[in-house]
Design an enzyme around this catalytic site. Structure first.
Site, PDB file in Angstrom:
ATOM      1  N   GLY A   8       2.726 -17.209  15.279  1.00 33.97           N
ATOM      2  CA  GLY A   8       2.766 -16.287  16.405  1.00 33.97           C
ATOM      3  C   GLY A   8       2.056 -16.856  17.614  1.00 33.97           C
ATOM      4  N   TYR A 142       1.406   0.009  10.466  1.00 33.04           N
ATOM      5  CA  TYR A 142       0.613  -1.114  10.963  1.00 33.04           C
ATOM      6  C   TYR A 142      -0.771  -1.134  10.320  1.00 33.04           C
ATOM      7  CZ  TYR A 142      -1.859  -4.098  14.334  1.00 33.04           C
ATOM      8  OH  TYR A 142      -2.612  -5.083  14.925  1.00 33.04           O
TER       9      TYR A 142
END
Length: 233
Positions: A8, A142
């Site tokens: 990422g 999440y």
């Protein structure tokens, strides 16, 4: 000079980490998913190598690692979020969050460990969240995935410690990246006011914590909060 892999790495915290490690002379490779323009820009700026990889795809991860000969530090930063009531969260969204945030970490660690074991040393840094520590309303998927990151880190540190491999996690607080782009300025200001240091964090704040953990040879199995005091446990 260390060999560093950051997942990422094209934006936000990941891009700050690429800049931080490349800036001190490390050899940096980073994975990104689909933002080719941003990845190309970061690679050109830092001299890092960019690889387009979906970390949730076992074959893609294995193919990418086939091109990595040496590795000293793995930073599992790739992550996605979702905001909404659990009752309105589609199973496909839940599965994708866990696929990226948890399975992606697992797949990269599996591949990296074989490289670390060659030299009986290595460093793994997993990016969690303060919501993985305490949970957040309307971010259940999440929060759950980032809680899994913390448990994974603590268990793996015990498993890999005898092999000279350190495993730690960072739990960022409110960090001003595009991941909070759906948060209104009013709520961001409220969060800032609730933070003892009276500011929200920057990607560079988290990158500095990564540098610390990368260099701290007697630290493993720990969670380093980078949240300005918003969560104190």
């Amino acid at each position: 000079m260390a060999s560093v892999l950051i997942t990422g790495g094209s934006r936000g915290i990941g891009a700050a980490a690429v800049r931080a490690f490349a800036g001190r002379g490390d050899q940096v490779t980073f994975f990104y998913h689909n933002n080719h323009e941003a990845a190309s820009r970061i690679a050109k700026e830092t001299g890092a190598s960019a690889m387009c990889v979906d970390v949730a795809d076992p074959q893609a991860v294995k193919a990418a690692f086939a091109n990595i000969r040496e590795l000293d530090i793995l930073i599992n930063n790739a992550g996605i979020t979702h905001y909404g009531l659990l009752s309105q969260t589609p199973v496909e969204v839940w599965d994708r969050i866990f696929a990226v945030n948890v399975r992606g970490m697992y797949l990269c660690v599996q591949e990296a460990t074989s490289l670390f074991l060659r030299h009986h040393r290595g460093c793994i840094i997993n990016v969690s969240s303060m919501w993985g520590q305490v949970g957040a309303s309307c971010e259940v998927a999440y929060s759950a995935s980032k809680g899994a990151v913390l448990a994974f880190t603590k268990a793996l540190a015990q498993e890999l410690g005898p092999s000279g491999i350190r495993v730690n996690a960072i739990a960022p607080g409110v960090i001003l990246t595009d991941m909070v782009s759906n948060v209104t300025p009013e709520i961001l200001e409220q969060l800032r006011e609730e933070t003892p240091l009276e500011r929200n964090g920057s990607p560079e704040d988290v990158a500095q914590a990564m540098l610390y953990l990368a260099d701290s040879q007697f630290v493993t199995g720990q969670v380093l909060p980078v949240n300005g005091g918003f969560v104190i446990t």
